[in-house]
Scaffold this motif. Structure first.
Motif, PDB file in Angstrom:
ATOM      1  N   ASN A   1     -33.611  32.005  62.360  1.00  0.00           N
ATOM      2  CA  ASN A   1     -33.353  32.087  61.405  1.00  0.00           C
ATOM      3  C   ASN A   1     -33.293  30.545  61.190  1.00  0.00           C
ATOM      4  OD1 ASN A   1     -34.327  34.491  60.761  1.00  0.00           O
ATOM      5  ND2 ASN A   1     -31.782  34.973  60.123  1.00  0.00           N
ATOM      6  N   GLY A   2     -34.248  29.458  62.246  1.00  0.00           N
ATOM      7  CA  GLY A   2     -33.656  28.653  61.871  1.00  0.00           C
ATOM      8  C   GLY A   2     -32.113  28.078  62.841  1.00  0.00           C
ATOM      9  N   ARG A   3     -31.330  28.837  63.006  1.00  0.00           N
ATOM     10  CA  ARG A   3     -30.406  28.651  63.483  1.00  0.00           C
ATOM     11  C   ARG A   3     -29.533  28.542  64.638  1.00  0.00           C
ATOM     12  NH1 ARG A   3     -25.412  30.334  59.156  1.00  0.00           N
ATOM     13  NH2 ARG A   3     -24.954  28.134  60.515  1.00  0.00           N
TER      14      ARG A   3
ATOM     15  N   ARG B   1     -30.948  11.267  65.557  1.00  0.00           N
ATOM     16  CA  ARG B   1     -30.679  11.018  63.819  1.00  0.00           C
ATOM     17  C   ARG B   1     -30.617  12.938  64.095  1.00  0.00           C
ATOM     18  NH1 ARG B   1     -28.565   7.097  64.480  1.00  0.00           N
ATOM     19  NH2 ARG B   1     -30.013   4.781  64.804  1.00  0.00           N
ATOM     20  N   GLU B   2     -31.247  13.416  64.781  1.00  0.00           N
ATOM     21  CA  GLU B   2     -30.927  15.355  63.850  1.00  0.00           C
ATOM     22  C   GLU B   2     -31.627  15.755  65.207  1.00  0.00           C
ATOM     23  OE1 GLU B   2     -34.805  15.740  61.363  1.00  0.00           O
ATOM     24  OE2 GLU B   2     -33.486  17.377  60.850  1.00  0.00           O
ATOM     25  N   VAL B   3     -30.798  17.135  64.751  1.00  0.00           N
ATOM     26  CA  VAL B   3     -31.064  18.260  65.974  1.00  0.00           C
ATOM     27  C   VAL B   3     -31.593  19.627  65.329  1.00  0.00           C
ATOM     28  CG1 VAL B   3     -30.042  17.346  67.943  1.00  0.00           C
ATOM     29  CG2 VAL B   3     -28.777  18.796  66.060  1.00  0.00           C
ATOM     30  N   ARG B   4     -32.620  20.290  65.540  1.00  0.00           N
ATOM     31  CA  ARG B   4     -32.656  21.092  64.569  1.00  0.00           C
ATOM     32  C   ARG B   4     -33.023  22.445  65.924  1.00  0.00           C
ATOM     33  NH1 ARG B   4     -37.849  22.409  62.259  1.00  0.00           N
ATOM     34  NH2 ARG B   4     -38.423  19.824  63.030  1.00  0.00           N
ATOM     35  N   PRO B   5     -32.650  23.736  65.136  1.00  0.00           N
ATOM     36  CA  PRO B   5     -32.875  24.568  66.980  1.00  0.00           C
ATOM     37  C   PRO B   5     -34.470  25.306  66.278  1.00  0.00           C
ATOM     38  CG  PRO B   5     -30.743  25.334  65.381  1.00  0.00           C
ATOM     39  CD  PRO B   5     -31.300  24.518  64.708  1.00  0.00           C
ATOM     40  N   LEU B   6     -34.936  25.076  67.557  1.00  0.00           N
ATOM     41  CA  LEU B   6     -36.536  25.517  67.594  1.00  0.00           C
ATOM     42  C   LEU B   6     -36.656  26.650  68.673  1.00  0.00           C
ATOM     43  CD1 LEU B   6     -38.806  22.717  67.385  1.00  0.00           C
ATOM     44  CD2 LEU B   6     -37.776  24.438  65.381  1.00  0.00           C
TER      45      LEU B   6
END
Length: 262
Positions: free
Chosen positions: A160-162, A237-242
């Motif tokens: 769920n995006g985390r 600058r940014e990290v995001r779980p995929l």
């Protein structure tokens, strides 16, 4: 009269032939210019790819051969100006090192804008190739990230995006499977801070000590994870779980994209 008409028709035909010949010559010339332009692009792309390979090796990293694409048309006018609108660099299977452990980036795409490089630099491979802005997007595999946490059996993924964790943990003599999610932030030095919270385990004894032990485990894996040095001085600058891995967004300004510069 018929003779005069024939006489007048011949200059007209000759005029049309000359016009057609000129048009054909212009088309051929235009085609040759286009071909020359594309050939020059290919030469430049190979030269830049070779310099990028040197840059990657200089940082102690590895990757598949970089794929370079020079954008903007026509190319030859950019060569004469010494400034290129856009250079895209695709890196695959990048392997960096953090504290002796390999960190895998299955892909890293770099977009350099307003690149300055003289004709001599492109031709000889010697000199500065400097980009005004560089933006990078990549993916870090969950397996290599989990190895940095150094907990046997621990796996990471996206939910769920985390960032989600699953790990076997011994609590009060019982082997339990712990699950939960983490908050992710990026530090000033580019390290990724993981803070795991709301961990749960099916079958967890309803005892304060059991809950304390679970909280201690959550703190033990809530650490700052340094990332491998990225090429071209890119700063995260940014990290995001995929689903496929931890997506990383990075950028840099006024940096060399070749090993000769810097």
């Amino acid at each position: 009269m018929a003779h005069d008409d024939t006489y007048e028709e011949r200059p007209r035909r000759r005029g049309r032939k000359v016009l057609i010949t000129l048009v054909v010559l212009l088309l051929v010339l235009g085609g040759l210019i286009v071909v020359a332009d594309r050939v020059a692009v290919g030469v430049a792309e190979r030269a830049i790819a070779d310099q990028v390979r040197q840059e990657i090796a200089k940082q102690g990293a590895q990757s598949s051969p970089p794929k370079v694409e020079v954008g903007g048309v026509p190319f030859l006018t950019q060569v004469l100006d010494g400034r290129y609108e856009r250079i895209s660099i695709a890196l695959r299977d990048v392997q960096g090192s953090v504290r002796g452990d390999a960190v895998a980036l299955p892909k890293l795409d770099v977009d350099a804008r307003n690149v300055r490089a003289s004709l001599d630099t492109i031709r000889s491979g010697q000199g500065d190739v400097v980009a005004e802005t560089v933006d990078g997007t990549g993916t870090i595999s969950y397996d290599s990230l989990a190895k940095l946490l150094d907990r046997p059996g621990l796996t990471l993924g996206e939910q769920n995006g985390r960032l989600a964790v699953t790990a076997p943990v011994d609590i009060l003599g019982q082997r339990l499977t712990v699950t939960g999610t983490a908050d992710i932030t990026v530090g000033k030095e580019g390290q990724v801070a993981l803070k795991f919270n709301d961990l749960n385990a099916d079958g967890l004894p309803n005892l304060p000590l059991a809950r304390t032990l679970l909280s201690n485990y959550a703190r033990s894996i809530s650490i700052d994870v340094p990332l491998p040095e990225l090429p071209f001085q890119l700063a995260v600058r940014e990290v995001r779980p995929l689903p496929e891995g931890l997506a990383v967004t990075a950028d840099a300004r006024n940096v060399p994209i070749n090993s000769a510069a810097g």
